[in-house]
Design a protein around this motif. Structure first.
Motif, PDB file in Angstrom:
ATOM      1  N   ILE A 201       0.856  -1.188   0.000  1.00  0.00           N
ATOM      2  CA  ILE A 201       0.000   0.000   0.000  1.00  0.00           C
ATOM      3  C   ILE A 201       0.890   1.236   0.000  1.00  0.00           C
ATOM      4  N   ILE A 202       0.670   2.118  -0.983  1.00  0.00           N
ATOM      5  CA  ILE A 202       1.468   3.339  -1.088  1.00  0.00           C
ATOM      6  C   ILE A 202       0.612   4.548  -0.731  1.00  0.00           C
ATOM      7  N   ARG A 203       1.193   5.440   0.037  1.00  0.00           N
ATOM      8  CA  ARG A 203       0.507   6.663   0.429  1.00  0.00           C
ATOM      9  C   ARG A 203       1.508   7.813   0.386  1.00  0.00           C
ATOM     10  N   GLN A 204       1.159   8.844  -0.362  1.00  0.00           N
ATOM     11  CA  GLN A 204       1.994  10.043  -0.459  1.00  0.00           C
ATOM     12  C   GLN A 204       3.455   9.709  -0.742  1.00  0.00           C
ATOM     13  N   GLY A 205       3.641   8.786  -1.710  1.00  0.00           N
ATOM     14  CA  GLY A 205       4.988   8.459  -2.162  1.00  0.00           C
ATOM     15  C   GLY A 205       5.760   7.495  -1.295  1.00  0.00           C
ATOM     16  N   LYS A 206       5.118   6.911  -0.273  1.00  0.00           N
ATOM     17  CA  LYS A 206       5.795   5.967   0.613  1.00  0.00           C
ATOM     18  C   LYS A 206       5.005   4.674   0.719  1.00  0.00           C
ATOM     19  N   ILE A 207       5.719   3.545   0.743  1.00  0.00           N
ATOM     20  CA  ILE A 207       5.074   2.260   1.011  1.00  0.00           C
ATOM     21  C   ILE A 207       4.830   2.177   2.517  1.00  0.00           C
ATOM     22  N   ILE A 208       3.563   2.065   2.897  1.00  0.00           N
ATOM     23  CA  ILE A 208       3.253   2.084   4.331  1.00  0.00           C
ATOM     24  C   ILE A 208       2.915   0.704   4.891  1.00  0.00           C
ATOM     25  N   GLU A 209       2.546  -0.236   4.038  1.00  0.00           N
ATOM     26  CA  GLU A 209       2.305  -1.619   4.464  1.00  0.00           C
ATOM     27  C   GLU A 209       2.669  -2.555   3.322  1.00  0.00           C
ATOM     28  N   THR A 210       3.318  -3.651   3.647  1.00  0.00           N
ATOM     29  CA  THR A 210       3.588  -4.704   2.676  1.00  0.00           C
ATOM     30  C   THR A 210       3.451  -6.042   3.379  1.00  0.00           C
TER      31      THR A 210
END
Length: 300
Positions: A201-210
């Motif tokens: 899951i990407i949010r605002q240019g960062k992967i926040i969950e994998t």
């Protein structure tokens, strides 16, 4: 074996950081779901992987080769389908499919004909006459007719009706059975949940969950519908209870996984008449990550 990998990939356009340290890995024979709202950085990441954009920082590799320096070599083993396909207007759909197959050195005519039939595509029509959905079909037939080792799909079912989405899903399952790898960027969460082995899951240019869906689900709340002999008091005061509402003499609410046992023990004191539990869905996790942003005017 790792097929695709990004390490701390960042991309800046002037002062704007479109990507900020993206780390992602797709393994051999794996379907990896890449989800996030518009503007989160999905397409920018994919363009870097395809060698269309050069990362400002970090490394992106496919088949162990640098995505920017070795783009031509990588594309010989890769199939890409964008969410908005542009085709040569004066060529027919069949001619475009043949052109793409020839460029990849592929000649699986039997597979080509099977896919044209499955996707209900008329290959004799000029591309300028095609609807958006039919343009997507041309790209999908061309992609899955090839003997690619990796499929990079960016919102590939955009414009397809539900019946054709099912055909697409069957193609993904066939590719996985053949040991191929897939990076699937999609806004259709049910599609991701059905097809993907792991999700980022990407949010605002960062992967926040994998993680795998099983790993991610432990982070989400279980949905409960409870009806009791006596009215349940002070349920809203219990730790881990959220979104409590009354529905036809029953209580509907969500419970954090770590508090589920304590909540059930408390509710059972009031005499259970009915208990319905639905497992957490990927959509629940996705919305939990974004609900704080919507309140602050961020991504939605």
């Amino acid at each position: 074996m790792t097929i695709l990998k990004t390490v701390n990939v960042s991309k800046r356009f002037g002062k704007f950081a479109a990507l900020d340290g993206v780390n992602m890995e797709v393994k051999s024979g794996e379907v990896f779901g890449f989800i996030g709202p518009n503007g989160a950085g999905k397409s920018t990441t994919i363009r870097i992987l395809l060698g269309i954009l050069k990362a400002s920082e970090g490394d992106a590799t496919i088949f162990g080769m640098d995505a920017w320096k070795n783009a031509v070599e990588i594309h010989k083993r890769l199939s890409y389908v964008p969410g908005d396909v542009n085709l040569w207007p004066n060529l027919t759909g069949g001619e475009v499919i043949d052109l793409f197959m020839m460029m990849r050195g592929s000649s699986n005519q039997k597979r080509r004909e099977e896919l044209i039939e499955k996707f209900d595509l008329d290959p004799s029509k000029k591309c300028r006459t095609y609807s958006k959905g039919n343009r997507q079909k041309v790209a999908l037939v061309a992609a899955f007719s090839s003997d690619a080792d990796l499929f990079i799909l960016d919102e590939p079912t955009s414009g397809l009706d539900p019946l054709m989405e099912k055909v697409f899903q069957d193609c993904i399952i066939d590719a996985k059975r053949a040991g191929k790898s897939v990076l699937l960027s999609s806004h259709i969460l049910s599609e991701v949940e059905r097809l993907c082995d792991r999700v980022g899951i990407i949010r605002q240019g960062k992967i926040i969950e994998t993680g795998t869906l099983q790993e991610l689900r432990h982070l989400t709340r279980t949905n409960l519908l409870v009806e009791t002999k006596q009215p349940v008091t002070a349920l809203h005061e219990l730790k881990g209870v959220h979104d409590l509402t009354t529905k036809d003499q029953a209580l509907s609410f969500q419970v954090d996984p770590e508090e589920l046992d304590a909540v059930m023990k408390y509710v059972s004191q009031f005499g259970l008449l009915r208990l319905e539990s639905s497992p957490p869905k990927l959509e629940d996790l996705f919305m939990r990550h974004y609900e704080t942003d919507t309140g602050a005017g961020g991504a939605s």
